[in-house]
Design an enzyme around this catalytic site. Structure first.
Site, PDB file in Angstrom:
ATOM      1  N   ASN A 113       2.096 -12.465   0.828  1.00 44.09           N
ATOM      2  CA  ASN A 113       2.757 -12.209   2.103  1.00 44.09           C
ATOM      3  C   ASN A 113       2.060 -11.143   2.927  1.00 44.09           C
ATOM      4  O   ASN A 113       2.190 -11.112   4.143  1.00 44.09           O
ATOM      5  CB  ASN A 113       4.206 -11.798   1.815  1.00 44.09           C
ATOM      6  CG  ASN A 113       4.849 -11.108   2.993  1.00 44.09           C
ATOM      7  OD1 ASN A 113       5.173 -11.751   3.991  1.00 44.09           O
ATOM      8  ND2 ASN A 113       4.985  -9.798   2.915  1.00 44.09           N
ATOM      9  N   TYR A 134      -7.062 -12.767  13.221  1.00 47.04           N
ATOM     10  CA  TYR A 134      -5.805 -13.031  12.506  1.00 47.04           C
ATOM     11  C   TYR A 134      -5.565 -14.546  12.371  1.00 47.04           C
ATOM     12  O   TYR A 134      -5.254 -15.049  11.285  1.00 47.04           O
ATOM     13  CB  TYR A 134      -4.658 -12.372  13.274  1.00 47.04           C
ATOM     14  CG  TYR A 134      -3.306 -12.471  12.615  1.00 47.04           C
ATOM     15  CD1 TYR A 134      -2.995 -11.708  11.493  1.00 47.04           C
ATOM     16  CD2 TYR A 134      -2.327 -13.322  13.126  1.00 47.04           C
ATOM     17  CE1 TYR A 134      -1.753 -11.779  10.896  1.00 47.04           C
ATOM     18  CE2 TYR A 134      -1.076 -13.404  12.538  1.00 47.04           C
ATOM     19  CZ  TYR A 134      -0.789 -12.626  11.424  1.00 47.04           C
ATOM     20  OH  TYR A 134       0.451 -12.713  10.835  1.00 47.04           O
ATOM     21  N   ALA A 135      -5.744 -15.270  13.473  1.00 51.04           N
ATOM     22  CA  ALA A 135      -5.515 -16.717  13.451  1.00 51.04           C
ATOM     23  C   ALA A 135      -6.493 -17.401  12.501  1.00 51.04           C
ATOM     24  O   ALA A 135      -6.130 -18.313  11.757  1.00 51.04           O
ATOM     25  CB  ALA A 135      -5.648 -17.297  14.860  1.00 51.04           C
ATOM     26  N   ALA A 136      -7.763 -16.931  12.515  1.00 54.84           N
ATOM     27  CA  ALA A 136      -8.765 -17.516  11.611  1.00 54.84           C
ATOM     28  C   ALA A 136      -8.378 -17.248  10.164  1.00 54.84           C
ATOM     29  O   ALA A 136      -8.498 -18.123   9.297  1.00 54.84           O
ATOM     30  CB  ALA A 136     -10.151 -16.938  11.902  1.00 54.84           C
ATOM     31  N   SER A 137      -7.885 -16.049   9.881  1.00 53.71           N
ATOM     32  CA  SER A 137      -7.515 -15.725   8.498  1.00 53.71           C
ATOM     33  C   SER A 137      -6.344 -16.584   8.037  1.00 53.71           C
ATOM     34  O   SER A 137      -6.301 -17.037   6.894  1.00 53.71           O
ATOM     35  CB  SER A 137      -7.171 -14.232   8.367  1.00 53.71           C
ATOM     36  OG  SER A 137      -5.914 -13.928   8.937  1.00 53.71           O
ATOM     37  N   LYS A 138      -5.404 -16.829   8.931  1.00 50.44           N
ATOM     38  CA  LYS A 138      -4.221 -17.614   8.561  1.00 50.44           C
ATOM     39  C   LYS A 138      -4.570 -19.097   8.411  1.00 50.44           C
ATOM     40  O   LYS A 138      -4.053 -19.779   7.519  1.00 50.44           O
ATOM     41  CB  LYS A 138      -3.112 -17.412   9.595  1.00 50.44           C
ATOM     42  CG  LYS A 138      -2.566 -15.984   9.623  1.00 50.44           C
ATOM     43  CD  LYS A 138      -1.934 -15.633   8.288  1.00 50.44           C
ATOM     44  CE  LYS A 138      -1.361 -14.228   8.240  1.00 50.44           C
ATOM     45  NZ  LYS A 138      -0.702 -13.948   6.945  1.00 50.44           N
ATOM     46  N   SER A 175       1.025 -18.177   9.391  1.00 47.30           N
ATOM     47  CA  SER A 175       1.591 -17.844  10.697  1.00 47.30           C
ATOM     48  C   SER A 175       1.432 -19.041  11.614  1.00 47.30           C
ATOM     49  O   SER A 175       0.488 -19.819  11.476  1.00 47.30           O
ATOM     50  CB  SER A 175       0.845 -16.660  11.312  1.00 47.30           C
ATOM     51  OG  SER A 175       1.187 -16.537  12.683  1.00 47.30           O
ATOM     52  N   THR A 177       0.825  -1.206   0.000  1.00 51.18           N
ATOM     53  CA  THR A 177       0.000   0.000   0.000  1.00 51.18           C
ATOM     54  C   THR A 177       0.863   1.261   0.000  1.00 51.18           C
ATOM     55  O   THR A 177       0.491   2.264  -0.584  1.00 51.18           O
ATOM     56  CB  THR A 177      -0.935   0.033   1.232  1.00 51.18           C
ATOM     57  OG1 THR A 177      -0.199  -0.439   2.353  1.00 51.18           O
ATOM     58  CG2 THR A 177      -2.150  -0.823   1.020  1.00 51.18           C
ATOM     59  N   ILE A 237       8.983 -13.280  14.282  1.00 54.93           N
ATOM     60  CA  ILE A 237      10.038 -12.743  13.438  1.00 54.93           C
ATOM     61  C   ILE A 237      10.239 -11.280  13.813  1.00 54.93           C
ATOM     62  O   ILE A 237       9.260 -10.538  13.993  1.00 54.93           O
ATOM     63  CB  ILE A 237       9.644 -12.854  11.945  1.00 54.93           C
ATOM     64  CG1 ILE A 237       9.285 -14.304  11.576  1.00 54.93           C
ATOM     65  CG2 ILE A 237      10.756 -12.318  11.047  1.00 54.93           C
ATOM     66  CD1 ILE A 237      10.376 -15.328  11.802  1.00 54.93           C
TER      67      ILE A 237
END
Lengths: 77, 245
Positions: free
Chosen positions: B87, B152-156, B139, B38, B185
């Site tokens: 990514n 976030y975890a659901a999306s990954k 992730s 972006t 990281i």
């Protein structure tokens, strides 16, 4: 046989590796010519390229047989 | 080994730490790279740093039309997209009981839906080419869960199901789809943590340190290579042993 039918047949024979005489009007790509669902997508892509046309997804789903393909392409191009 | 000369790669989130390292690694291996993100400034800085074979392709991944247009722009700029690296990712951390629809949806849109759209956009040319590499950066929390990161975890985890299903469908066409799952990281995202939090994290990692972005990039480079042609539908975990999955 029309020019369109010849060209469609050539693509089908090359792509699916079938005998030319198996590719008859009523031959279903999946049931008779051994195509899987991904092959049918690729056939449509090849038709689009060969004939310079756009085949929308809902129309592509109606193209089940060799005859369907020739008819659709003849009308579209 | 891992020579990408003549290959083209589209990398999203290239303005971030991990994405930038991935773009550099692929470029160093000989690939032409499309740098998407972006923020235009860091993308241009990275392109200037890389020199030839680098194209800046800005895109807002929460804008569906822009996402659909990106593969076409990448093909216009590079001639093809042989390698797609999804990514880019965002977080909107919140305990689940307080999570708003907006916090949920924005993370799903950017992390999962844009990945789906980009995979769909490159599939047709990859099918024709009988060669393609899709590498989705997921992730460790997509596998383990994490408090405060339900979205976030659901999306990954969703990206993983997507990756495996794609891998199944197109394996016979010379296209592979895999995931790289980073643990902790060291990037701008983890810099936001306090020293106390970092210490706690490091105690949970057998390697006793956070990973480097270049260590993620190396995993992506492998999965993007010709040598990884028989590897598909899998996840390469790069997490210092914190979750041995």
């Amino acid at each position: 046989m029309s020019d369109v039918a010849d060209r469609v047949k050539k693509i089908v024979v090359e792509h699916l590796g079938v005998e030319e005489d198996k590719v008859v009007e009523a031959a279903s790509f999946i049931d008779d010519l051994g195509a899987d669902s991904l092959d049918t997508v690729e056939l449509v892509m090849a038709f689009e390229e060969e004939f310079g046309i756009e085949i929308p997804d809902d129309a592509a789903e109606t193209i089940q047989t060799f005859g369907d393909a020739v008819k659709f392409i003849s009308e579209a191009s | 080994m891992f020579d990408l000369t003549g290959k083209t790669a589209l990398v999203t989130g290239a303005s971030g730490g991990i994405g930038g390292a991935i773009a550099k690694a692929l470029h160093e291996a000989g690939a032409t790279v499309g740098l998407s993100g972006t923020r235009v400034e860091p993308l241009e800085a990275l392109a200037a740093d890389l020199g030839e074979r680098a194209h800046v392709l800005p895109c807002n991944l929460s804008d569906a039309d822009a996402v659909d247009a990106l593969p076409k722009q990448a093909i216009a700029a590079m001639g093809s997209v042989d390698i797609l690296v999804n990514n880019a990712g965002i977080t909107r951390d919140q305990i689940f009981m307080r999570m708003s629809d907006e916090e949920w949806q924005s993370v799903l849109d950017v992390n999962l839906t844009s990945t789906m759209r980009l995979c769909r956009g490159v599939m047709r040319p990859m099918m024709k080419a009988r060669w393609g590499r899709i590498v989705n950066v997921t992730s460790v929390v997509g596998h383990t869960g994490n408090p405060g990161q339900a979205n976030y975890a659901a999306s990954k985890a969703g990206m993983l199901g997507l990756t495996k299903s794609i891998a199944y469908e197109v394996a016979s066409r010379g296209i592979t789809a895999n995931a790289v799952a980073p643990g902790f990281i060291a990037t701008a995202m983890t810099d936001k943590l306090s020293d106390d939090q970092k210490d706690k994290i490091n105690q949970q990692i057998p390697a006793a340190r956070m990973g480097g972005a270049d260590e993620i990039a190396a995993a992506v480079l492998y999965l993007a290579s010709a040598e990884a042609g028989y590897v598909t539908g899998t996840t390469l975990h790069v997490n210092g042993g914190m979750a041995m999955l």
